[in-house]
Design a protein around this motif. Structure first.
Motif, PDB file in Angstrom:
ATOM      1  N   TYR A 219       0.813  -1.213   0.000  1.00  0.00           N
ATOM      2  CA  TYR A 219       0.000   0.000   0.000  1.00  0.00           C
ATOM      3  C   TYR A 219       0.850   1.268   0.000  1.00  0.00           C
ATOM      4  O   TYR A 219       0.452   2.270  -0.604  1.00  0.00           O
ATOM      5  N   VAL A 220       2.002   1.247   0.660  1.00  0.00           N
ATOM      6  CA  VAL A 220       2.848   2.442   0.624  1.00  0.00           C
ATOM      7  C   VAL A 220       3.432   2.655  -0.766  1.00  0.00           C
ATOM      8  O   VAL A 220       3.932   3.743  -1.073  1.00  0.00           O
ATOM      9  N   GLY A 221       3.356   1.635  -1.617  1.00  0.00           N
ATOM     10  CA  GLY A 221       3.796   1.783  -2.995  1.00  0.00           C
ATOM     11  C   GLY A 221       2.771   2.429  -3.901  1.00  0.00           C
ATOM     12  O   GLY A 221       3.060   2.692  -5.072  1.00  0.00           O
ATOM     13  N   LEU A 222       1.587   2.716  -3.372  1.00  0.00           N
ATOM     14  CA  LEU A 222       0.502   3.278  -4.180  1.00  0.00           C
ATOM     15  C   LEU A 222       0.359   4.778  -3.911  1.00  0.00           C
ATOM     16  O   LEU A 222       0.167   5.191  -2.762  1.00  0.00           O
ATOM     17  N   PRO A 223       0.451   5.610  -4.941  1.00  0.00           N
ATOM     18  CA  PRO A 223       0.433   7.071  -4.742  1.00  0.00           C
ATOM     19  C   PRO A 223      -0.790   7.587  -3.993  1.00  0.00           C
ATOM     20  O   PRO A 223      -0.670   8.498  -3.164  1.00  0.00           O
ATOM     21  N   TYR A 234       1.622  12.528   7.995  1.00  0.00           N
ATOM     22  CA  TYR A 234       2.774  11.644   7.808  1.00  0.00           C
ATOM     23  C   TYR A 234       3.552  11.995   6.539  1.00  0.00           C
ATOM     24  O   TYR A 234       4.026  11.121   5.824  1.00  0.00           O
ATOM     25  N   LYS A 235       3.698  13.293   6.304  1.00  0.00           N
ATOM     26  CA  LYS A 235       4.390  13.770   5.108  1.00  0.00           C
ATOM     27  C   LYS A 235       5.851  13.323   5.096  1.00  0.00           C
ATOM     28  O   LYS A 235       6.359  12.844   4.077  1.00  0.00           O
ATOM     29  N   ASN A 236       6.533  13.454   6.213  1.00  0.00           N
ATOM     30  CA  ASN A 236       7.949  13.100   6.264  1.00  0.00           C
ATOM     31  C   ASN A 236       8.158  11.617   5.984  1.00  0.00           C
ATOM     32  O   ASN A 236       9.022  11.231   5.180  1.00  0.00           O
ATOM     33  N   GLU A 237       7.341  10.765   6.626  1.00  0.00           N
ATOM     34  CA  GLU A 237       7.469   9.320   6.414  1.00  0.00           C
ATOM     35  C   GLU A 237       7.237   8.953   4.952  1.00  0.00           C
ATOM     36  O   GLU A 237       7.982   8.157   4.368  1.00  0.00           O
ATOM     37  N   MET A 238       6.200   9.540   4.349  1.00  0.00           N
ATOM     38  CA  MET A 238       5.865   9.181   2.975  1.00  0.00           C
ATOM     39  C   MET A 238       6.905   9.697   1.986  1.00  0.00           C
ATOM     40  O   MET A 238       7.209   9.032   0.985  1.00  0.00           O
ATOM     41  N   GLU A 239       7.478  10.850   2.264  1.00  0.00           N
ATOM     42  CA  GLU A 239       8.523  11.365   1.370  1.00  0.00           C
ATOM     43  C   GLU A 239       9.767  10.493   1.432  1.00  0.00           C
ATOM     44  O   GLU A 239      10.416  10.250   0.404  1.00  0.00           O
ATOM     45  N   LEU A 245      11.453   4.177  -2.880  1.00  0.00           N
ATOM     46  CA  LEU A 245      10.797   3.592  -4.053  1.00  0.00           C
ATOM     47  C   LEU A 245      11.480   4.039  -5.342  1.00  0.00           C
ATOM     48  O   LEU A 245      11.670   3.237  -6.266  1.00  0.00           O
ATOM     49  N   SER A 246      11.858   5.309  -5.402  1.00  0.00           N
ATOM     50  CA  SER A 246      12.514   5.820  -6.613  1.00  0.00           C
ATOM     51  C   SER A 246      13.870   5.159  -6.834  1.00  0.00           C
ATOM     52  O   SER A 246      14.320   5.015  -7.974  1.00  0.00           O
ATOM     53  N   GLU A 247      14.503   4.747  -5.740  1.00  0.00           N
ATOM     54  CA  GLU A 247      15.809   4.075  -5.822  1.00  0.00           C
ATOM     55  C   GLU A 247      15.670   2.559  -5.858  1.00  0.00           C
ATOM     56  O   GLU A 247      16.668   1.844  -5.830  1.00  0.00           O
ATOM     57  N   LYS A 248      14.412   2.086  -5.892  1.00  0.00           N
ATOM     58  CA  LYS A 248      14.111   0.647  -5.877  1.00  0.00           C
ATOM     59  C   LYS A 248      14.722  -0.059  -4.662  1.00  0.00           C
ATOM     60  O   LYS A 248      15.094  -1.232  -4.718  1.00  0.00           O
ATOM     61  N   ASP A 249      14.793   0.682  -3.569  1.00  0.00           N
ATOM     62  CA  ASP A 249      15.327   0.130  -2.318  1.00  0.00           C
ATOM     63  C   ASP A 249      14.160  -0.400  -1.484  1.00  0.00           C
ATOM     64  O   ASP A 249      13.827   0.121  -0.421  1.00  0.00           O
ATOM     65  N   TYR A 250      13.543  -1.467  -1.968  1.00  0.00           N
ATOM     66  CA  TYR A 250      12.340  -1.988  -1.328  1.00  0.00           C
ATOM     67  C   TYR A 250      12.626  -2.577   0.051  1.00  0.00           C
ATOM     68  O   TYR A 250      11.747  -2.587   0.918  1.00  0.00           O
ATOM     69  N   ALA A 251      13.843  -3.035   0.260  1.00  0.00           N
ATOM     70  CA  ALA A 251      14.202  -3.603   1.562  1.00  0.00           C
ATOM     71  C   ALA A 251      14.156  -2.552   2.664  1.00  0.00           C
ATOM     72  O   ALA A 251      14.014  -2.890   3.846  1.00  0.00           O
ATOM     73  N   LEU A 253      11.836  -0.256   3.022  1.00  0.00           N
ATOM     74  CA  LEU A 253      10.480   0.211   3.316  1.00  0.00           C
ATOM     75  C   LEU A 253      10.031  -0.079   4.749  1.00  0.00           C
ATOM     76  O   LEU A 253       9.505   0.818   5.421  1.00  0.00           O
ATOM     77  N   PRO A 254      10.195  -1.306   5.262  1.00  0.00           N
ATOM     78  CA  PRO A 254       9.713  -1.560   6.628  1.00  0.00           C
ATOM     79  C   PRO A 254      10.314  -0.620   7.666  1.00  0.00           C
ATOM     80  O   PRO A 254       9.613  -0.170   8.582  1.00  0.00           O
ATOM     81  N   SER A 255      11.591  -0.297   7.527  1.00  0.00           N
ATOM     82  CA  SER A 255      12.233   0.574   8.518  1.00  0.00           C
ATOM     83  C   SER A 255      11.739   2.010   8.424  1.00  0.00           C
ATOM     84  O   SER A 255      11.913   2.795   9.372  1.00  0.00           O
ATOM     85  N   LEU A 256      11.126   2.380   7.300  1.00  0.00           N
ATOM     86  CA  LEU A 256      10.611   3.736   7.121  1.00  0.00           C
ATOM     87  C   LEU A 256       9.165   3.879   7.580  1.00  0.00           C
ATOM     88  O   LEU A 256       8.643   4.990   7.644  1.00  0.00           O
ATOM     89  N   MET A 257       8.525   2.750   7.896  1.00  0.00           N
ATOM     90  CA  MET A 257       7.167   2.777   8.440  1.00  0.00           C
ATOM     91  C   MET A 257       7.282   2.920   9.953  1.00  0.00           C
ATOM     92  O   MET A 257       7.508   1.950  10.670  1.00  0.00           O
ATOM     93  N   THR A 258       7.143   4.127  10.446  1.00  0.00           N
ATOM     94  CA  THR A 258       7.393   4.400  11.858  1.00  0.00           C
ATOM     95  C   THR A 258       6.358   3.723  12.755  1.00  0.00           C
ATOM     96  O   THR A 258       5.237   3.422  12.331  1.00  0.00           O
ATOM     97  N   ASP A 259       6.739   3.509  14.009  1.00  0.00           N
ATOM     98  CA  ASP A 259       5.809   2.918  14.973  1.00  0.00           C
ATOM     99  C   ASP A 259       4.554   3.776  15.116  1.00  0.00           C
ATOM    100  O   ASP A 259       3.436   3.252  15.213  1.00  0.00           O
ATOM    101  N   LYS A 260       4.741   5.096  15.142  1.00  0.00           N
ATOM    102  CA  LYS A 260       3.596   5.995  15.298  1.00  0.00           C
ATOM    103  C   LYS A 260       2.611   5.814  14.154  1.00  0.00           C
ATOM    104  O   LYS A 260       1.394   5.710  14.365  1.00  0.00           O
TER     105      LYS A 260
END
Length: 312
Positions: A219-223, A234-239, A245-251, A253-260
């Motif tokens: 879902y975070v891959g969907l605009p 959650y502007k900072n997290e999504m940016e 995503l632009s760098e295809k660094d999919y690994a 993604l989980p670390s960028l999904m904050t606990d909050k």
């Protein structure tokens, strides 16, 4: 005494609804699961867009007696409104009026894979609703529910449809969204308000969180989802996710999904934590939380075992 209390649950409200999909090669077992869901007093069964949601709903109509159910959602671009209306009317009739027909525009990347053109969501949804309601010689139609996240689609739903369903919405933003809906376009008295919530029950909170992060990676891959989450704080997290995503660094993604963020859009943790979270969702004005269960130790059927244990 509420349904939740009668089953030994601390909830002050009725039991939530659940999301159910038909797993290939286990479709008959899925129907047995639907029967058990009804028997245990859950408030509804809602079938997501992957798989044959309409087919599953027809089978649920034929194998259950009283539980409300519906699609959440089917794609308005993959079938003509007249054709959908005919199928929806059939399910509505044989179920004794228990069916809710949930529709949405899906997402451009998903539609691209189907070679389906995504148009203008607001205009296309309104056009579909009108075509559906005007369908000829199909019989009585069930309520039509539309997928909505942001204010314009929510207002359209309140004006033209019989309900709205959110998916992966932020709990912190729900009360405000519903307040603005009532200010912009007060809906009819029996208006349906549901929300799909990823849910993982485990005493190992971190492992449960990792399961929900995996669920939400798509879902975070969907605009459209990212734009919604930006709009609710959650502007900072999504940016940061967009950079990955632009760098295809999919690994990453989980670390960028904050606990909050994760705590705001999903339910996870111990049974008591999940129960408390469900209660908080009710407090926002979400009338029908729809739990989308996952497990740290198996697939859909294991997740439902854990969900049943939560309310026994």
């Amino acid at each position: 005494m509420s349904v939740g209390q009668s089953l030994g649950c601390v909830l002050n409200n009725a039991l939530p609804a659940v999301s159910l999909s038909a797993v290939p090669s286990r479709r008959r077992t899925t129907l047995d699961l639907a029967i058990e869901i009804e028997k245990r007093g859950f408030s509804g069964i809602y079938c997501p867009s992957f798989g044959d949601a309409m087919g599953l709903c027809q089978s649920i109509a034929e194998n259950t007696e009283s539980i409300p159910f519906g699609t959440s959602i089917v794609n308005i671009y993959t079938r003509h409104a007249q054709d959908y209306a005919s199928s929806a009317s059939y399910i509505h009739e044989i179920s004794g009026g228990r069916f809710r027909f949930g529709v949405g525009v899906s997402h451009a990347p998903m539609n691209d894979r189907l070679s389906v053109s995504t148009g203008r969501p607001l205009q296309d949804t309104e056009k579909f609703i009108h075509a559906y309601k005007e369908a000829k010689r199909v019989g009585e139609l069930p309520p039509i529910i539309i997928a909505a996240m942001r204010d314009k689609m929510i207002t359209l739903g309140a004006r033209e449809s019989d309900g709205i369903v959110f998916a992966n919405a932020a709990r912190s933003a729900m009360a405000g969204s519903l307040q603005r809906m009532n200010e912009n376009q007060k809906p009819q008295s029996d208006f349906f308000i549901g929300g799909m919530i990823p849910t993982c029950i485990s005493t190992d909170r971190e492992v449960a969180a990792s399961v929900n992060r995996k669920t939400l990676s798509m879902y975070v891959g969907l605009p459209n989802y990212r734009n919604y989450w930006k709009s609710v704080g959650y502007k900072n997290e999504m940016e940061q996710i967009e950079v990955a995503l632009s760098e295809k660094d999919y690994a990453a993604l989980p670390s960028l999904m904050t606990d909050k963020w994760l705590e705001d859009v999903s339910l996870f943790g111990s049974p008591s934590e999940v129960k408390e979270g469900i209660e908080k969702w009710y407090e926002t004005g979400l009338e029908t939380p729809i739990l989308v269960p996952s497990s740290t130790d198996g697939g859909q059927f294991k997740a439902f075992e854990e969900l049943f244990d939560l309310f026994t």
